[in-house]
Write an enzyme that holds these catalytic residues in place. Structure first.
Site, PDB file in Angstrom:
ATOM      1  N   PHE A   1       0.855  -1.185   0.000  1.00 20.48           N
ATOM      2  CA  PHE A   1       0.000   0.000   0.000  1.00 20.48           C
ATOM      3  C   PHE A   1       0.893   1.236   0.000  1.00 20.48           C
ATOM      4  O   PHE A   1       2.057   1.160   0.372  1.00 20.48           O
ATOM      5  CB  PHE A   1      -0.898  -0.001   1.257  1.00 20.48           C
ATOM      6  CG  PHE A   1      -2.375  -0.011   0.960  1.00 20.48           C
ATOM      7  CD1 PHE A   1      -2.946  -1.006   0.176  1.00 20.48           C
ATOM      8  CD2 PHE A   1      -3.214   0.971   1.481  1.00 20.48           C
ATOM      9  CE1 PHE A   1      -4.313  -1.024  -0.077  1.00 20.48           C
ATOM     10  CE2 PHE A   1      -4.578   0.970   1.231  1.00 20.48           C
ATOM     11  CZ  PHE A   1      -5.134  -0.027   0.451  1.00 20.48           C
TER      12      PHE A   1
ATOM     13  N   GLN B   1      -8.012  14.488   4.106  1.00 22.48           N
ATOM     14  CA  GLN B   1      -7.350  13.690   3.065  1.00 22.48           C
ATOM     15  C   GLN B   1      -8.196  13.533   1.810  1.00 22.48           C
ATOM     16  O   GLN B   1      -9.334  13.079   1.879  1.00 22.48           O
ATOM     17  CB  GLN B   1      -7.028  12.299   3.609  1.00 22.48           C
ATOM     18  CG  GLN B   1      -6.331  11.403   2.616  1.00 22.48           C
ATOM     19  CD  GLN B   1      -5.803  10.145   3.277  1.00 22.48           C
ATOM     20  OE1 GLN B   1      -6.547   9.225   3.562  1.00 22.48           O
ATOM     21  NE2 GLN B   1      -4.503  10.118   3.525  1.00 22.48           N
TER      22      GLN B   1
ATOM     23  N   HIS C   1      -8.414  11.222  -1.135  1.00 22.54           N
ATOM     24  CA  HIS C   1      -7.911   9.953  -1.680  1.00 22.54           C
ATOM     25  C   HIS C   1      -7.746  10.188  -3.183  1.00 22.54           C
ATOM     26  O   HIS C   1      -8.646  10.725  -3.829  1.00 22.54           O
ATOM     27  CB  HIS C   1      -8.919   8.837  -1.413  1.00 22.54           C
ATOM     28  CG  HIS C   1      -8.380   7.469  -1.656  1.00 22.54           C
ATOM     29  ND1 HIS C   1      -8.004   7.026  -2.902  1.00 22.54           N
ATOM     30  CD2 HIS C   1      -8.135   6.444  -0.803  1.00 22.54           C
ATOM     31  CE1 HIS C   1      -7.557   5.781  -2.797  1.00 22.54           C
ATOM     32  NE2 HIS C   1      -7.626   5.406  -1.542  1.00 22.54           N
TER      33      HIS C   1
ATOM     34  N   LEU D   1     -15.202   5.416  -3.608  1.00 23.40           N
ATOM     35  CA  LEU D   1     -13.789   5.047  -3.550  1.00 23.40           C
ATOM     36  C   LEU D   1     -13.397   3.947  -4.525  1.00 23.40           C
ATOM     37  O   LEU D   1     -14.133   2.985  -4.721  1.00 23.40           O
ATOM     38  CB  LEU D   1     -13.443   4.568  -2.135  1.00 23.40           C
ATOM     39  CG  LEU D   1     -11.936   4.400  -1.911  1.00 23.40           C
ATOM     40  CD1 LEU D   1     -11.259   5.755  -1.802  1.00 23.40           C
ATOM     41  CD2 LEU D   1     -11.641   3.566  -0.687  1.00 23.40           C
TER      42      LEU D   1
ATOM     43  N   ARG E   1      -0.830   9.412  -0.297  1.00 25.78           N
ATOM     44  CA  ARG E   1      -2.060   9.867  -0.945  1.00 25.78           C
ATOM     45  C   ARG E   1      -2.043  11.347  -1.297  1.00 25.78           C
ATOM     46  O   ARG E   1      -2.570  11.755  -2.331  1.00 25.78           O
ATOM     47  CB  ARG E   1      -3.248   9.575  -0.022  1.00 25.78           C
ATOM     48  CG  ARG E   1      -3.498   8.100   0.066  1.00 25.78           C
ATOM     49  CD  ARG E   1      -4.591   7.751   1.025  1.00 25.78           C
ATOM     50  NE  ARG E   1      -4.822   6.314   0.946  1.00 25.78           N
ATOM     51  CZ  ARG E   1      -5.690   5.653   1.692  1.00 25.78           C
ATOM     52  NH1 ARG E   1      -6.404   6.290   2.598  1.00 25.78           N
ATOM     53  NH2 ARG E   1      -5.854   4.366   1.548  1.00 25.78           N
TER      54      ARG E   1
ATOM     55  N   ARG F   1      -2.658  10.550   6.520  1.00 20.82           N
ATOM     56  CA  ARG F   1      -2.770   9.162   6.973  1.00 20.82           C
ATOM     57  C   ARG F   1      -2.307   8.201   5.883  1.00 20.82           C
ATOM     58  O   ARG F   1      -2.641   8.379   4.712  1.00 20.82           O
ATOM     59  CB  ARG F   1      -4.226   8.841   7.306  1.00 20.82           C
ATOM     60  CG  ARG F   1      -4.452   7.387   7.679  1.00 20.82           C
ATOM     61  CD  ARG F   1      -5.923   7.094   7.899  1.00 20.82           C
ATOM     62  NE  ARG F   1      -6.666   7.083   6.666  1.00 20.82           N
ATOM     63  CZ  ARG F   1      -7.148   5.988   6.064  1.00 20.82           C
ATOM     64  NH1 ARG F   1      -6.922   4.798   6.591  1.00 20.82           N
ATOM     65  NH2 ARG F   1      -7.834   6.076   4.957  1.00 20.82           N
TER      66      ARG F   1
HETATM   67  P1  FAD Z   1     -17.233   4.835  11.798  1.00 21.20           P
HETATM   68  O1  FAD Z   1     -17.052   3.478  11.249  1.00 21.20           O
HETATM   69  O2  FAD Z   1     -17.417   5.967  10.859  1.00 21.20           O
HETATM   70  O3  FAD Z   1     -18.452   4.761  12.777  1.00 21.20           O
HETATM   71  C1  FAD Z   1     -19.031   5.911  13.334  1.00 21.20           C
HETATM   72  C2  FAD Z   1     -20.213   5.507  14.156  1.00 21.20           C
HETATM   73  O4  FAD Z   1     -20.680   6.646  14.878  1.00 21.20           O
HETATM   74  C3  FAD Z   1     -21.411   5.021  13.340  1.00 21.20           C
HETATM   75  O5  FAD Z   1     -22.000   3.913  13.981  1.00 21.20           O
HETATM   76  C4  FAD Z   1     -22.374   6.204  13.375  1.00 21.20           C
HETATM   77  O6  FAD Z   1     -23.708   5.836  13.232  1.00 21.20           O
HETATM   78  C5  FAD Z   1     -22.083   6.739  14.758  1.00 21.20           C
HETATM   79  N1  FAD Z   1     -22.495   8.122  14.941  1.00 21.20           N
HETATM   80  C6  FAD Z   1     -22.026   9.218  14.304  1.00 21.20           C
HETATM   81  N2  FAD Z   1     -22.675  10.315  14.742  1.00 21.20           N
HETATM   82  C7  FAD Z   1     -23.559   9.902  15.677  1.00 21.20           C
HETATM   83  C8  FAD Z   1     -24.526  10.564  16.471  1.00 21.20           C
HETATM   84  N3  FAD Z   1     -24.730  11.880  16.382  1.00 21.20           N
HETATM   85  N4  FAD Z   1     -25.286   9.828  17.319  1.00 21.20           N
HETATM   86  C9  FAD Z   1     -25.126   8.478  17.402  1.00 21.20           C
HETATM   87  N5  FAD Z   1     -24.212   7.801  16.672  1.00 21.20           N
HETATM   88  C10 FAD Z   1     -23.444   8.501  15.820  1.00 21.20           C
HETATM   89  N6  FAD Z   1      -9.139   2.495   6.458  1.00 21.20           N
HETATM   90  C11 FAD Z   1      -8.177   1.523   6.517  1.00 21.20           C
HETATM   91  O7  FAD Z   1      -7.378   1.504   7.433  1.00 21.20           O
HETATM   92  N7  FAD Z   1      -8.118   0.561   5.548  1.00 21.20           N
HETATM   93  C12 FAD Z   1      -8.971   0.532   4.496  1.00 21.20           C
HETATM   94  O8  FAD Z   1      -8.885  -0.361   3.673  1.00 21.20           O
HETATM   95  C13 FAD Z   1      -9.969   1.545   4.407  1.00 21.20           C
HETATM   96  N8  FAD Z   1     -10.835   1.575   3.375  1.00 21.20           N
HETATM   97  C14 FAD Z   1     -11.821   2.541   3.335  1.00 21.20           C
HETATM   98  C15 FAD Z   1     -12.731   2.527   2.273  1.00 21.20           C
HETATM   99  C16 FAD Z   1     -13.737   3.474   2.227  1.00 21.20           C
HETATM  100  C17 FAD Z   1     -14.725   3.460   1.093  1.00 21.20           C
HETATM  101  C18 FAD Z   1     -13.822   4.459   3.227  1.00 21.20           C
HETATM  102  C19 FAD Z   1     -14.884   5.504   3.163  1.00 21.20           C
HETATM  103  C20 FAD Z   1     -12.921   4.469   4.267  1.00 21.20           C
HETATM  104  C21 FAD Z   1     -11.913   3.514   4.337  1.00 21.20           C
HETATM  105  N9  FAD Z   1     -10.995   3.494   5.394  1.00 21.20           N
HETATM  106  C22 FAD Z   1     -10.030   2.521   5.445  1.00 21.20           C
HETATM  107  C23 FAD Z   1     -11.152   4.403   6.522  1.00 21.20           C
HETATM  108  C24 FAD Z   1     -11.836   3.662   7.661  1.00 21.20           C
HETATM  109  O9  FAD Z   1     -12.835   2.813   7.152  1.00 21.20           O
HETATM  110  C25 FAD Z   1     -12.483   4.618   8.668  1.00 21.20           C
HETATM  111  O10 FAD Z   1     -11.603   5.633   9.011  1.00 21.20           O
HETATM  112  C26 FAD Z   1     -12.863   3.865   9.931  1.00 21.20           C
HETATM  113  O11 FAD Z   1     -13.629   2.739   9.608  1.00 21.20           O
HETATM  114  C27 FAD Z   1     -13.593   4.751  10.918  1.00 21.20           C
HETATM  115  O12 FAD Z   1     -14.058   3.942  11.963  1.00 21.20           O
HETATM  116  P2  FAD Z   1     -14.710   4.593  13.258  1.00 21.20           P
HETATM  117  O13 FAD Z   1     -15.065   3.456  14.135  1.00 21.20           O
HETATM  118  O14 FAD Z   1     -13.833   5.648  13.789  1.00 21.20           O
HETATM  119  O15 FAD Z   1     -16.032   5.315  12.738  1.00 21.20           O
END
Ligand code: FAD
Length: 601
Positions: free
Chosen positions: A122, A236, A238, A252, A286, A387
């Site tokens: 990567f 970021q 991408h 993406l 990136r 990142r």
């Molecule tokens: P999230 O998974 O965004 O979860 C947030 C949670 O908070 C959700 O359940 C939401 O409902 C809740 N929430 C938000 N606001 C509120 C509110 N007001 N009240 C109640 N609940 C709320 N990263 C990598 O390392 N490797 C990868 O291969 C990769 N691929 C990716 C591909 C895509 C298409 C995308 C978009 C991102 C990718 N990323 C990758 C980045 C990574 O997926 C995210 O940064 C990471 O999953 C974020 O996880 P999190 O648990 O912080 O938040």
């Protein structure tokens, strides 16, 4: 005040059911705390599920020179050395255990012929490091954590609930206020400690890979409660999002395509990354690849719809492509009618990830507000100015666990659960219900119109390239939209009313956008994802500080926080990266890394 609220009580409230939230909940419950996870969407549908490429961890299963130290070095260099080095240190050591833990909990990774966890290359990682499940790694991660969490005693989940405000007792966060999205019922959750795992924010930009949940609610709530938001200027892009057809724009195209050998070409067929980064080429970081595509387009060498061509078809067999990149094959076939095993994809930069977030302590993930912890994309510090791919899925596992443990310990240390004043609840209720008041007639503003206007302002004036002039324009627009947002009104009632939900989202996005723009103005340099046309170089002073946005006397102010320099023995680790270049070391580290390290390559 409302006739009644639904009420819940728990030791630890976890806001978010993505990877960070689920891992935090498991840790808090295992520490003996009653733990409630709240999510805007259904369990299993959080943004994490979309992650594709993999989890970065220095297992060295394929490339034996890899190690946690090299991972540390790559992550610091990728973040342009303004990462919180203690976080990077903990992260690169612990992510290895977190990956094996996932495996023990039932995560099914792709395998080498010897049965080891498969790893792929990567961008800007020295070695093959991303543990993956085809290009559906997020799905497997969520499935595994979810299964573990529901079988951990002491956990409970509240789905389709939007939290709108953190509740406080004195200086301490002691719960949250919100509403149930399907009924509109108001809810008060009293908790000993809160973990903000609410993810990032891309939805204030026109083109983004982010899910609908990415509106920055958690950062906005934390800011209102007095927390500091750090590194907000670093957003970021991408380099490879879909750009055609218009309905698919922003979705993406995983970096795994380039990790598996795909290359970028301009309209003249040139592999242009050889010019911009002769060493890492298409797998440069990136920020560099996104800017390179932008420059090719400006130079008139872009693809027909304003991007570049990504070619995997000429690099791998069709069978290989279908096996390793099944989602990409489906995505292009279904949305663009393109068979990526036969023809190139058209791609361009899309808003993808937010390096900034709630400022936290490295060891405990504690924010600057007592009782409030943050992990995952909602928190800042690990990634610095940029990142590296794969470091977010690792981040949510490592710091989700740490945040859950620390919040549990804090909640257990409390005596009685703190009380919440009636005035706070009344204020929170009035704010949530305001858009439903049918009191403004033609002066009412439409939440969707304001959202669209914000996207235009952010994309055009605070996007991939910025200047003082464009950022000031964006700030003025945000100010005007904030005024107009006070008049947002919606028809209908509280039951399943998307216009009403959007009003909340817009308020969060306005707060977060203001923080992004104010910090971007204050950082008068180019570094990582922040590309200032008017300040194209790095600034030595700014290389030693992080910017924070916080609330002072009702207004947002930006302040400097000195970042803790790496001790000498830690600086020397940088030479372990294959991409280390002593000439780029800032002055305060100059001479501390051997010019040629025996382990470097
Ligand atoms: P999230 O998974 O965004 O979860 C947030 C949670 O908070 C959700 O359940 C939401 O409902 C809740 N929430 C938000 N606001 C509120 C509110 N007001 N009240 C109640 N609940 C709320 N990263 C990598 O390392 N490797 C990868 O291969 C990769 N691929 C990716 C591909 C895509 C298409 C995308 C978009 C991102 C990718 N990323 C990758 C980045 C990574 O997926 C995210 O940064 C990471 O999953 C974020 O996880 P999190 O648990 O912080 O938040």
């Amino acid at each position: 005040m409302s006739e009644s609220y639904q009420t819940r009580e728990c030791d630890v409230l976890v806001v978010g059911a993505g990877g960070a939230g689920l891992r935090a909940a498991i840790a808090a419950a295992e520490a003996g705390c009653s733990t409630l996870v709240v999510s805007k969407s259904l369990l299993g549908k959080a943004h994490t599920v979309m992650a594709e490429g993999g989890i970065a961890a220095g297992l060295a299963n394929l490339d034996t020179p890899d190690s946690w130290e090299v991972h540390f070095a790559d992550t610091m260099l990728g973040g342009q050395l303004i990462n919180n080095w203690r976080m990077v240190d903990l992260y690169s050591r612990e992510v290895i255990d977190r990956v094996y833990e996932l495996e023990r909990w039932g995560g099914l990774f792709d395998r080498t012929d010897d049965g080891l966890i498969m790893q792929r290359a990567f961008g800007a990682h020295s070695w093959k490091r991303l543990c993956h499940v085809g290009d559906r790694t997020g799905l497997e991660l969520i499935r595994t954590l979810q299964d573990k969490m529901v079988h951990t005693a002491g956990t409970d989940v509240l789905m389709e609930c939007t939290l709108t405000r953190l509740l406080t007792h004195g200086d301490r966060v002691c719960g949250a206020f919100g509403y149930l999205r399907n009924t509109g019922e108001l809810i008060v959750i009293r908790a000993g400690a809160v973990v903000m795992a609410s993810g990032g924010w891309g939805r204030m930009f026109r083109y983004t890979s982010n899910s609908w949940e990415g509106t920055g609610d958690g950062a906005a709530m934390a800011f209102e409660a007095g927390a500091e938001l750090q590194d907000m200027e670093f957003v970021q892009f991408h380099p490879t999002g879909m750009i055609w057809p218009p309905g698919a724009r922003g979705i993406l195209v995983t970096e795994a395509v380039r990790g598996e050998g795909g290359i970028l070409r301009n309209s003249e067929g040139e592999r242009f990354m050889e010019r911009y980064d002769p060493v890492k080429k298409d797998l440069s970081s990136r920020d560099v690849v996104a800017r390179s595509i932008y420059k090719e387009v400006v130079a008139g060498r872009g693809s027909p719809h304003g991007g570049a061509f990504l070619d995997i078809a000429s690099r791998r067999s069709a069978a290989d492509i279908r096996k390793r990149l099944p989602s990409m094959c489906d995505q292009f076939e279904a949305l663009a009618g393109v068979d990526i095993s036969k023809e190139p994809m058209e791609v361009g930069p899309t808003i993808h990830y937010t390096m900034g977030g709630i400022r936290v302590d490295a060891e405990t993930a504690a924010s600057t507000v007592p009782g409030l912890y943050a992990a995952g994309e909602a928190a800042a510090g690990l990634h610095g100015a940029n990142r590296l791919g794969g470091n977010s899925l690792g981040d949510i596992l490592v710091f989700g666990r740490r945040a859950g443990e620390a919040a549990a310990s804090s909640a257990k240390g409390l005596g009685a659960r703190p009380a919440v004043s009636k005035k706070q609840l009344a204020d929170a209720e009035a704010a949530v219900l305001l858009p439903l008041a049918h009191d403004l007639g033609e002066k009412a503003e439409n939440s969707y119109v304001i959202h669209r206007a914000l996207q235009e302002a952010m994309q055009d004036d605070a996007g991939i390239g910025r200047s003082e002039e464009s950022l000031n324009r964006a700030l003025t627009a945000i100010g005007e939209l904030t005024e107009r947002s006070k008049r947002m009104r919606v028809g209908g009632g509280r039951v399943l009313n998307p216009g009403w939900h959007t009003c909340r989202d817009v308020l969060s996005m306005l707060t977060v956008s203001e923080a992004i723009v104010r910090c971007a103005i204050a950082r008068r340099e180019s570094r990582g994802s922040q590309w200032r046309f008017d300040f194209p170089d790095k600034d030595a002073h700014l290389g030693r500080i992080n910017l924070v946005a916080r609330k002072r006397r009702g207004a947002m102010v930006v302040e400097e926080r000195a970042n803790e320099p790496m001790p000498d023995d830690v600086v020397t680790r940088l030479a372990r990266s294959r991409f280390f270049d002593p000439a780029t070391l800032p002055l305060h580290y100059a001479g501390k890394v051997p010019a040629q390290s025996p382990e470097a390559h």
